[in-house]
Design a protein around this motif. Structure first.
Motif, PDB file in Angstrom:
ATOM      1  N   THR A  17       6.043  -2.271  -1.273  1.00 50.31           N
ATOM      2  CA  THR A  17       5.605  -3.831  -1.386  1.00 50.31           C
ATOM      3  C   THR A  17       4.898  -4.098  -1.235  1.00 50.31           C
ATOM      4  O   THR A  17       3.920  -4.922  -1.908  1.00 50.31           O
ATOM      5  CB  THR A  17       7.065  -4.212  -0.596  1.00 50.31           C
ATOM      6  OG1 THR A  17       8.266  -3.275  -1.797  1.00 50.31           O
ATOM      7  CG2 THR A  17       7.210  -5.241  -1.662  1.00 50.31           C
ATOM      8  N   LEU A  18       4.334  -4.395   0.245  1.00 47.60           N
ATOM      9  CA  LEU A  18       3.166  -5.360   0.770  1.00 47.60           C
ATOM     10  C   LEU A  18       1.711  -5.399  -0.387  1.00 47.60           C
ATOM     11  O   LEU A  18       1.264  -5.919  -0.353  1.00 47.60           O
ATOM     12  CB  LEU A  18       2.823  -4.885   2.026  1.00 47.60           C
ATOM     13  CG  LEU A  18       1.791  -5.561   3.231  1.00 47.60           C
ATOM     14  CD1 LEU A  18       1.804  -6.863   3.774  1.00 47.60           C
ATOM     15  CD2 LEU A  18       1.067  -4.569   4.136  1.00 47.60           C
ATOM     16  N   LEU A  19       1.467  -3.395  -0.487  1.00 45.83           N
ATOM     17  CA  LEU A  19       0.671  -3.098  -0.913  1.00 45.83           C
ATOM     18  C   LEU A  19       0.674  -3.672  -2.442  1.00 45.83           C
ATOM     19  O   LEU A  19      -0.695  -3.825  -3.082  1.00 45.83           O
ATOM     20  CB  LEU A  19       0.033  -1.515  -0.853  1.00 45.83           C
ATOM     21  CG  LEU A  19      -0.031  -1.096  -0.286  1.00 45.83           C
ATOM     22  CD1 LEU A  19       0.141   0.292   0.827  1.00 45.83           C
ATOM     23  CD2 LEU A  19      -0.836  -2.004   0.995  1.00 45.83           C
ATOM     24  N   ILE A  20       1.934  -3.438  -3.314  1.00 42.34           N
ATOM     25  CA  ILE A  20       2.288  -3.429  -4.585  1.00 42.34           C
ATOM     26  C   ILE A  20       2.112  -5.188  -4.825  1.00 42.34           C
ATOM     27  O   ILE A  20       1.445  -5.479  -5.717  1.00 42.34           O
ATOM     28  CB  ILE A  20       3.564  -3.826  -4.949  1.00 42.34           C
ATOM     29  CG1 ILE A  20       3.613  -2.579  -4.718  1.00 42.34           C
ATOM     30  CG2 ILE A  20       3.976  -4.524  -6.175  1.00 42.34           C
ATOM     31  CD1 ILE A  20       5.093  -1.942  -4.768  1.00 42.34           C
ATOM     32  N   ASN A  21       2.070  -6.010  -3.865  1.00 46.40           N
ATOM     33  CA  ASN A  21       2.133  -7.494  -3.557  1.00 46.40           C
ATOM     34  C   ASN A  21       0.379  -7.977  -3.734  1.00 46.40           C
ATOM     35  O   ASN A  21      -0.265  -9.041  -3.340  1.00 46.40           O
ATOM     36  CB  ASN A  21       2.504  -8.768  -2.547  1.00 46.40           C
ATOM     37  CG  ASN A  21       4.218  -8.578  -3.043  1.00 46.40           C
ATOM     38  OD1 ASN A  21       4.355  -8.131  -4.183  1.00 46.40           O
ATOM     39  ND2 ASN A  21       4.576  -8.694  -2.462  1.00 46.40           N
TER      40      ASN A  21
END
Length: 268
Positions: free
Chosen positions: A252-256
């Protein structure tokens, strides 16, 4: 011809024991023991019908299992009957013919994770540096828990870690190969995490490159990791997530951060 389901399963167990990982074998055995054999054990495999399979599915539906578990049961049955077709000349696979369970569309799909603000709140309350760096690595690399526990100092090079093994969390911390061929990979890490991991060498006595990064002469125990996690969550007054959900958190961190999906997939 007459061959009881339970007898065929004993043979099937021997077949999968030399082909699957220990964790997969345990999961399959548990599914059969809990929800398959109690119904099927006395059936003659050559006389099983599609109607029998539907009756079994109805029985399982009444237990209100989650969609994912029901489909795992179905896949187990499909694989078993495929085995029987191959080695016992069973004419048809009734599981494949009837098809999978119907998904419950009202089931809530809960995938929890920490955003960066929540993680910082959590990590401040982890008071042991070895466990602190374990959670840092999990959150900022997306490794599986077993992969992180299996890391040794010889897997750490400048600004990257090499994933080439895993620890079976339920089998006396036995070291094995990663989940899939693609799971063997190198993951870039930032300078701060690299320096913090190197500093852990000083936490242990007579450290060698063959020492586990998290634990030293032997890897950390999952139960102890969870105990430190819960303690930090209580101090931070934040909900606890599972160890595997730190992996979700990293994705999720990378997607954001607008990282493209292919790069996220390769990293994970």
């Amino acid at each position: 011809m007459n061959l009881k389901f339970e007898e065929a399963f004993k043979s099937y167990k021997e077949y999968i024991n030399i082909r699957l990982k220990a964790q997969s074998i345990r999961a399959i055995e548990n599914r059969f023991k809990t929800n398959i054999l109690p119904f099927w054990k006395d059936y003659n495999i050559y006389e099983t019908t599609e109607n029998d399979y539907i009756k079994w599915q109805c029985l399982i539906e009444n237990k209100n299992y989650k969609n994912k578990y029901k489909q795992a049961l179905h896949i187990a049955m499909v694989s078993f009957f495929n085995y029987c077709m191959k080695f016992y000349k069973l004419e048809k696979n009734i599981a494949s013919i009837v098809g999978k369970f119907k998904d419950n569309e009202n089931e809530e799909k809960k995938v929890d994770f920490y955003n960066i603000k929540e993680f910082k709140k959590f990590i401040k309350k982890v008071d042991n540096n070895v466990y602190k760096q374990f959670f840092n690595l999990m959150y900022f690399t997306g490794t599986r828990p077993g992969e992180a526990m299996a890391l040794k100092f010889n897997d750490l090079s400048k600004y990257q870690i090499s994933i080439n093994k895993t620890i079976d969390e339920r089998n006396k911390r036995k070291i094995g190969t990663p989940k899939t061929k693609k799971s063997k990979r190198k993951i870039l890490i930032d300078k701060k995490l690299y320096k913090d991991l190197i500093k852990l060498k000083k936490e242990y006595q007579n450290t060698t490159d063959d020492y586990f990064i998290f634990g030293g002469s032997k890897p950390l125990a999952p139960t102890t990791i969870n105990r430190h996690k819960i303690k930090a969550c209580e101090k931070a007054k934040i909900r606890a997530i599972t160890l595997h959900q730190f992996r979700h958190s990293h994705a999720t961190l990378l997607i954001n951060k607008k990282i493209i999906i292919n790069e996220i997939s390769d990293r994970l």
